[in-house]
Design a protein around this motif. Structure first.
Motif, short mmCIF file in Angstrom:
data_model
loop_
_atom_site.label_atom_id
_atom_site.label_comp_id
_atom_site.label_asym_id
_atom_site.label_seq_id
_atom_site.Cartn_x
_atom_site.Cartn_y
_atom_site.Cartn_z
N GLY A 40 -15.36 93.56 37.67
CA GLY A 40 -14.93 92.21 38.00
C GLY A 40 -13.42 92.10 37.91
O GLY A 40 -12.71 93.09 37.78
N LYS A 41 -12.93 90.88 37.95
CA LYS A 41 -11.49 90.65 37.96
C LYS A 41 -10.85 90.99 36.60
O LYS A 41 -9.77 91.55 36.54
N LYS A 42 -11.51 90.62 35.51
CA LYS A 42 -11.04 90.95 34.16
C LYS A 42 -12.24 91.30 33.32
O LYS A 42 -13.30 90.72 33.51
N PRO A 43 -12.14 92.21 32.41
CA PRO A 43 -10.97 93.01 32.06
C PRO A 43 -10.76 94.13 33.07
O PRO A 43 -11.68 94.51 33.80
N LEU A 44 -9.55 94.65 33.09
CA LEU A 44 -9.24 95.78 33.98
C LEU A 44 -9.77 97.08 33.41
O LEU A 44 -10.00 98.04 34.13
N ALA A 45 -9.93 97.12 32.10
CA ALA A 45 -10.45 98.31 31.43
C ALA A 45 -11.03 97.87 30.09
O ALA A 45 -10.69 96.81 29.56
N LYS A 46 -11.92 98.70 29.55
CA LYS A 46 -12.56 98.37 28.29
C LYS A 46 -12.99 99.67 27.62
O LYS A 46 -13.42 100.60 28.28
N THR A 47 -12.85 99.72 26.31
CA THR A 47 -13.31 100.87 25.54
C THR A 47 -14.55 100.48 24.75
O THR A 47 -14.55 99.47 24.05
N ASN A 48 -15.59 101.27 24.90
CA ASN A 48 -16.81 101.11 24.12
C ASN A 48 -17.04 102.41 23.37
O ASN A 48 -16.49 103.45 23.74
N TYR A 49 -17.87 102.32 22.36
CA TYR A 49 -18.18 103.51 21.56
C TYR A 49 -19.66 103.83 21.69
O TYR A 49 -20.50 102.95 21.63
N PHE A 50 -19.95 105.10 21.87
CA PHE A 50 -21.31 105.60 21.94
C PHE A 50 -21.42 106.74 20.95
O PHE A 50 -20.77 107.78 21.14
N PHE A 51 -22.17 106.54 19.88
CA PHE A 51 -22.26 107.52 18.79
C PHE A 51 -20.86 107.91 18.30
O PHE A 51 -20.52 109.08 18.19
N ASP A 52 -20.04 106.92 18.05
CA ASP A 52 -18.67 107.08 17.54
C ASP A 52 -17.71 107.76 18.50
O ASP A 52 -16.58 108.08 18.13
N GLU A 53 -18.12 107.99 19.72
CA GLU A 53 -17.23 108.58 20.73
C GLU A 53 -16.76 107.49 21.68
O GLU A 53 -17.59 106.75 22.24
N PRO A 54 -15.44 107.38 21.89
CA PRO A 54 -14.94 106.34 22.80
C PRO A 54 -15.22 106.68 24.26
O PRO A 54 -15.10 107.84 24.68
N LEU A 55 -15.64 105.68 24.99
CA LEU A 55 -15.85 105.78 26.43
C LEU A 55 -14.98 104.70 27.07
O LEU A 55 -15.12 103.52 26.75
N ILE A 56 -14.09 105.10 27.94
CA ILE A 56 -13.18 104.14 28.57
C ILE A 56 -13.71 103.82 29.96
O ILE A 56 -13.89 104.72 30.80
N MET A 57 -13.96 102.55 30.17
CA MET A 57 -14.39 102.08 31.49
C MET A 57 -13.18 101.40 32.14
O MET A 57 -12.53 100.57 31.52
N MET A 58 -12.92 101.80 33.38
CA MET A 58 -11.80 101.21 34.11
C MET A 58 -12.34 100.61 35.41
O MET A 58 -13.23 101.17 36.04
#
Length: 140
Positions: A40-58
């Motif tokens: 969508g329009k915002k956010p442009l990117a987001k960091t989530n954690y999966f089993f303590d590992e960061p996953l960056i969605m852009m």
């Protein structure tokens, strides 16, 4: 050491270690996975954690835009400076603003150094950074 000096030291140390200030190189070297998604329009990117590992969605909206540099640097700032704060961050609006501001400062230091790396000099104006790396409007 002040918080800003500490942040600049961290950015410089990483830039020196990887011989660049390009956040996409940093993400690769730090083994951070980037997933391009329809956000969508915002956010442009987001960091989530999966089993303590960061996953960056852009956002696919910025995939071919210069904004991707600032957005990724911002998310790397979260990964390095705010690990483990995801739940607290969501639950506490004051802390959310503080961590967003800190991630923006981190990203600004990264793209300023990337500008110097690529052009050999400091940007003449803040607009130069906005044009080249998609830095946000002050107050956005």
């Amino acid at each position: 050491m002040t918080a800003i000096r500490k942040l600049n030291k961290l950015v410089f140390t990483i830039g020196k270690r990887y011989s660049t200030f390009d956040p996409f190189v940093w993400a690769d070297k730090l083994n951070l996975e980037i997933f391009w998604k329809e956000l969508g329009k915002k956010p442009l990117a987001k960091t989530n954690y999966f089993f303590d590992e960061p996953l960056i969605m852009m956002s696919n909206n910025i995939r071919y835009s210069n904004q991707r540099y600032f957005a990724l640097a911002h998310e790397i700032g979260h990964v390095l400076e705010h690990k483990g704060l995801a739940a607290y961050y969501v639950a506490n609006k004051v802390n959310k603003h503080k961590t967003e501001f800190e991630a923006d400062k981190f990203a600004m230091a990264v793209v300023t150094n990337l500008y110097i790396e690529e052009s050999g000099h400091l940007p003449n104006t803040y607009q130069d950074l906005r044009y080249k790396y998609g830095s946000p409007n002050i107050g956005d």
